[in-house]
Design an enzyme around this catalytic site. Structure first.
Site, mmCIF file in Angstrom:
data_model
loop_
_atom_site.group_PDB
_atom_site.id
_atom_site.type_symbol
_atom_site.label_atom_id
_atom_site.label_comp_id
_atom_site.label_asym_id
_atom_site.label_seq_id
_atom_site.Cartn_x
_atom_site.Cartn_y
_atom_site.Cartn_z
ATOM 1 C CE LYS A 101 28.797 14.761 -24.676
ATOM 2 N NZ LYS A 101 27.900 14.413 -23.560
ATOM 3 C CG ASP A 141 25.607 13.275 -26.144
ATOM 4 O OD1 ASP A 141 25.247 13.460 -24.974
ATOM 5 O OD2 ASP A 141 25.483 14.168 -27.007
HETATM 6 P P1 NAD Z 1 18.567 10.997 -28.594
HETATM 7 O O1 NAD Z 1 19.287 11.093 -29.856
HETATM 8 O O2 NAD Z 1 18.141 9.644 -28.115
HETATM 9 O O3 NAD Z 1 17.264 11.925 -28.621
HETATM 10 C C1 NAD Z 1 17.247 13.265 -29.001
HETATM 11 C C2 NAD Z 1 15.792 13.626 -29.249
HETATM 12 O O4 NAD Z 1 15.678 15.029 -29.444
HETATM 13 C C3 NAD Z 1 15.192 12.968 -30.491
HETATM 14 O O5 NAD Z 1 13.883 12.515 -30.172
HETATM 15 C C4 NAD Z 1 15.113 14.115 -31.503
HETATM 16 O O6 NAD Z 1 14.087 13.924 -32.436
HETATM 17 C C5 NAD Z 1 14.824 15.252 -30.556
HETATM 18 N N1 NAD Z 1 15.076 16.582 -31.106
HETATM 19 C C6 NAD Z 1 16.140 17.020 -31.816
HETATM 20 N N2 NAD Z 1 15.969 18.321 -32.133
HETATM 21 C C7 NAD Z 1 14.773 18.692 -31.597
HETATM 22 C C8 NAD Z 1 14.028 19.906 -31.577
HETATM 23 N N3 NAD Z 1 14.503 20.995 -32.164
HETATM 24 N N4 NAD Z 1 12.843 19.923 -30.930
HETATM 25 C C9 NAD Z 1 12.364 18.822 -30.321
HETATM 26 N N5 NAD Z 1 13.024 17.661 -30.319
HETATM 27 C C10 NAD Z 1 14.201 17.590 -30.941
HETATM 28 O O7 NAD Z 1 19.483 11.729 -27.502
HETATM 29 P P2 NAD Z 1 19.457 11.599 -25.932
HETATM 30 O O8 NAD Z 1 20.512 10.625 -25.551
HETATM 31 O O9 NAD Z 1 18.072 11.412 -25.449
HETATM 32 O O10 NAD Z 1 20.004 13.040 -25.547
HETATM 33 C C11 NAD Z 1 19.156 14.176 -25.438
HETATM 34 C C12 NAD Z 1 19.867 15.226 -24.597
HETATM 35 O O11 NAD Z 1 20.172 14.658 -23.339
HETATM 36 C C13 NAD Z 1 21.206 15.704 -25.178
HETATM 37 O O12 NAD Z 1 21.407 17.053 -24.845
HETATM 38 C C14 NAD Z 1 22.213 14.849 -24.443
HETATM 39 O O13 NAD Z 1 23.501 15.467 -24.391
HETATM 40 C C15 NAD Z 1 21.553 14.776 -23.090
HETATM 41 N N6 NAD Z 1 22.030 13.668 -22.278
HETATM 42 C C16 NAD Z 1 21.809 12.385 -22.643
HETATM 43 C C17 NAD Z 1 22.306 11.360 -21.846
HETATM 44 C C18 NAD Z 1 22.053 9.911 -22.163
HETATM 45 O O14 NAD Z 1 22.474 9.048 -21.370
HETATM 46 N N7 NAD Z 1 21.361 9.578 -23.232
HETATM 47 C C19 NAD Z 1 23.018 11.661 -20.676
HETATM 48 C C20 NAD Z 1 23.200 12.996 -20.331
HETATM 49 C C21 NAD Z 1 22.707 13.986 -21.144
#
Ligand code: NAD
Length: 405
Positions: A101, A141
């Site tokens: 990571k 991420d």
């Molecule tokens: P992103 O940046 O696209 O979205 C994150 C979202 O969370 C945004 O809409 C933001 O406004 C919201 N957010 C932040 N703090 C918040 C809060 N306190 N309450 C409500 N909403 C809040 O990120 P993502 O890629 O969608 O990732 C989200 C989660 O999924 C992370 O934990 C990431 O590690 C995990 N994840 C993502 C992927 C991927 O392929 N994108 C893969 C595995 C895991």
């Protein structure tokens, strides 16, 4: 704190599987943990230095793999925990990778596009010592995306002097990205929900915390499948609409107003209210440590789908389990992302690209198989789904570690 949570989960799972001493030792510390400064020339001519990180946790099963996070809360401790979870996740979904990571402690919303480009290229100039197509492969991420991956792959290819698409995944299609990658995390989680509702009978109302890549695609997929998404939230606030959101309208509002609670006629929700709503499925798709011992007892949803990494603390996990909640844990629920990242890497190595249907069919096969394997351990050993997924993964890591011993 997050790393401690990860270690607590590991200790809990170790009670249900016998590991050799080699495996136990090799999972205690990251193989490499690297922090570095990234000097960036800002648009106003000043110099600002950001802190970057890359961790390769364990490579017993293959090159390390994991995303890069841009967030003000990023720390080496968090990156270590996320790299550890990637090790477990790659083994749960049975792809030939270890876990890694990376991140930068930054609020990317405060940077211009050109500053963001210089930061991203700067990250790669430092991290190129530890990443590589057969060594450590980053991906997007939180608050990183295909554009950032494009700058990084270009920087890496310039440094090594050859086109190297397999060094990073989540790239734009024009630079060797895979069809289906942009929504793969949500689709994998969606396939898990479809499997789970066959086994745990529940209704169709849904609340989604986080409306970014993972959360918004999940809301779309569930809505298209006849589920009623009654609440959504982002970092600015939450929105409730008992009759269910129209997904197209919701994404237009988010696009235009940059917040979901601007949806006409919705009830605005406070920061944690969404988590406690009366609904059938709660999708956690924001950040870690959202469900804690303080609010776990207030969760009414019957099923919790962890698209985010580490959204539930170990204490909260115990409370939810005691309250009979069915949790699809992060290391399984969001594994679709890394799975299609693996497919992207395979396509880059072959120089031959698959159709979108082919990618999704291969993802479906993987998710169904490993959800089933986890569910069988959950039933056989009478453990929660998270512990079952750990047992499945640890068995595979142990086998690979010992094959080399
Ligand atoms: P992103 O940046 O696209 O979205 C994150 C979202 O969370 C945004 O809409 C933001 O406004 C919201 N957010 C932040 N703090 C918040 C809060 N306190 N309450 C409500 N909403 C809040 O990120 P993502 O890629 O969608 O990732 C989200 C989660 O999924 C992370 O934990 C990431 O590690 C995990 N994840 C993502 C992927 C991927 O392929 N994108 C893969 C595995 C895991």
């Amino acid at each position: 704190m997050v790393f401690e949570n990860a270690q607590t989960q590991l200790e809990k799972a170790k009670k249900h599987i016998e590991l050799t001493q080699e495996t136990e030792e090799s999972l205690k510390y990251p193989s490499e943990a690297f922090s570095f400064s990234i000097p960036v020339k800002m648009d106003n001519g000043s110099l600002k230095v950001f802190e970057g990180h890359r961790v390769r946790y364990n490579d017993a099963r293959g090159p390390t793999k994991g995303g890069i996070r841009y967030h003000p809360g990023v720390s080496l401790d968090e990156v270590k925990a996320l790299a550890f979870w990637m090790t477990i996740k790659s083994a749960v979904i049975n792809i030939p990778y270890g876990g890694g990571k990376g991140g930068v402690t930054v609020d990317p919303k405060k940077l211009s596009k050109t500053e963001l480009e210089r930061l991203s290229r700067g990250w790669m100039r430092k991290a190129c010592r530890i990443v590589g197509p057969d060594r450590d492969i980053p991906a997007p991420d939180v608050y990183t995306n295909a554009q950032i991956m494009a700058w990084m792959v270009d920087e890496y290819s310039t440094i090594v002097g050859k086109y190297s698409p397999a060094v990073i995944t989540g790239k734009p299609l024009s630079l060797g990205g895979s069809l289906g990658r942009s929504y793969a995390t949500a689709l994998g989680g969606f396939y898990c929900v479809k499997e789970a509702v066959e086994k745990v009978k529940i209704g169709k109302t849904v609340a989604v915390q986080g409306f970014g890549n993972a959360g918004s695609h999940m809301a779309r997929l569930l809505s298209e499948d006849g589920y009623k998404v009654i609440a959504v939230s982002d970092s600015k606030g939450g929105a409730l609409l008992e009759k269910g959101f129209d997904f197209k309208k919701l994404s237009e509002v988010k696009e235009k107003e940059r917040r979901v609670d601007a949806y006409p006629g919705c009830k605005k929700l406070g920061p944690t209210e969404l988590l406690e709503l009366d609904c059938d499925i709660l999708v956690l798709a924001a950040l870690e440590n959202q469900v804690t011992k303080e609010n776990a007892d207030k969760i009414k949803a019957k099923m919790i789908v962890e698209l985010a990494n580490g959204p539930t603390t170990p204490e909260a996990d115990d409370i939810l389990h005691k309250n009979g909640k069915f949790i699809i844990p992060d290391i399984l629920a969001n594994a679709g992302g890394v799975c299609v990242s693996y497919f992207e890497w395979v396509q880059n190595k072959q120089g031959y690209y698959w159709k979108e249907d082919e990618v999704n069919a291969k993802l479906h096969e993987k998710m169904v198989k490993e959800f089933g394997a986890t569910f069988d351990i959950h039933k056989e050993k009478k453990v929660d789904m998270r512990t079952a997924a750990y047992v499945l993964a640890l068995g595979r890591i142990d086998e690979a570690t010992n094959a080399k011993a």
